[in-house]
Design a protein around this motif. Sequence first.
Motif, PDB file in Angstrom:
ATOM      1  N   ARG A  19    -114.846  75.039  66.654  1.00 54.69           N
ATOM      2  CA  ARG A  19    -113.568  75.780  66.606  1.00 54.69           C
ATOM      3  C   ARG A  19    -113.618  76.894  65.577  1.00 54.69           C
ATOM      4  N   LYS A  69    -113.121  80.938  66.288  1.00 50.03           N
ATOM      5  CA  LYS A  69    -112.120  81.725  65.561  1.00 50.03           C
ATOM      6  C   LYS A  69    -112.766  82.947  64.884  1.00 50.03           C
ATOM      7  N   GLN A 102    -113.705  85.575  67.455  1.00 52.24           N
ATOM      8  CA  GLN A 102    -112.554  86.330  67.958  1.00 52.24           C
ATOM      9  C   GLN A 102    -111.984  87.287  66.919  1.00 52.24           C
TER      10      GLN A 102
END
Length: 342
Positions: free
Chosen positions: A188, A192, A195
């Motif tokens: 995760r 993140k 992005q």
Amino acid sequence: MTSTSVLVQEGSQVAEARRVALGCAAALKLDAESRGKVALVATELATNLMKHGGGGELVVSARHDDLMTAVELLAIDSGPGLSDWERCVGDGYSTSGSPGTGLGAIRRASEAFDGYSRPSKGAVVFARVASHPPATCGSSLELGAVSVPYPGETECGDGWAVMSRPTVLRVLVVDGLGHGVLAADAARAAVKAFQAGLNDTPTASMERIHGALRHTRGAAAAVAEIDVSGGIVTFCGVGNIAGQIASLDGERHLVTHNGTVGHEARRMQLFTYPWQKGSLLLLHSDGLGTHWRASEYPGLLARHPAVAAGVLYRDFRRRRDDVTILVVGPSRQVRRSERSVP
Ligand SMILES: [Mn+2]
């Protein structure tokens, strides 16, 4: 986005497949009409697995990214194959499924629909329900992916992500060390960081991910960018993420360096490869074996990339780890226009 695999070996599991798919649709806040379509498609696909596939598995994925918000379903079996596949949907455009398979109904309810079937080797059918037509990525590319947790785990320690600009598509595949919750935390954090770097090169993206994973368990990761107008793929990978560009000429393996992103990544190196129309870019975690050959799957490169992801998942997953397969290939529109060239 994580996928959920539902085994469909007996009648009662058709309802479970439908429930999981509707759960995805609700989580994505799809409208009532789309939810109805998701229920129909999941039920028909799962019923087909029972009736024609000798049982199989329905992989349900919630997509919410740069390209679309959609529920994607892959019905995967190793049964006799759909004998009427070519006749009813082989060209990808006919809407008339033969009675009993429900393929026509699935196609009519789907925004994207495709499949691959071979006698005695099974069938993979892909259907996507979106509340509105997705943006075409990188102007002429489509993406398919499955990301399924280690059997028994609820969280997937792998992850993937996509970012799209008009002629460029950038993708990430990450495999958090081990599996379970801590691996998922690392994955995760990587998504993140990926992005957050809107204009990153693959190398800059990997550096950013490396920094963001310092306080996690660490991961293997790779970032690839396809520049459609320039005809090149740039790629940077550290650890055990396999990348390849497959075409009818063969497979070209992309170079990664050893290390653990977040901890020990001595070299972040950018590699450049040519990108030809009709190629597929594949990135996958080590939950998938690496010895597949496109030549053993005649016609597969021309199918939707999600179908290729489903076929590789069925035939090469190792079943003792999380597994993520991401495939990028030409969009249906591009394939159609290429086919019409004399
Ligand atoms: Mn792994």
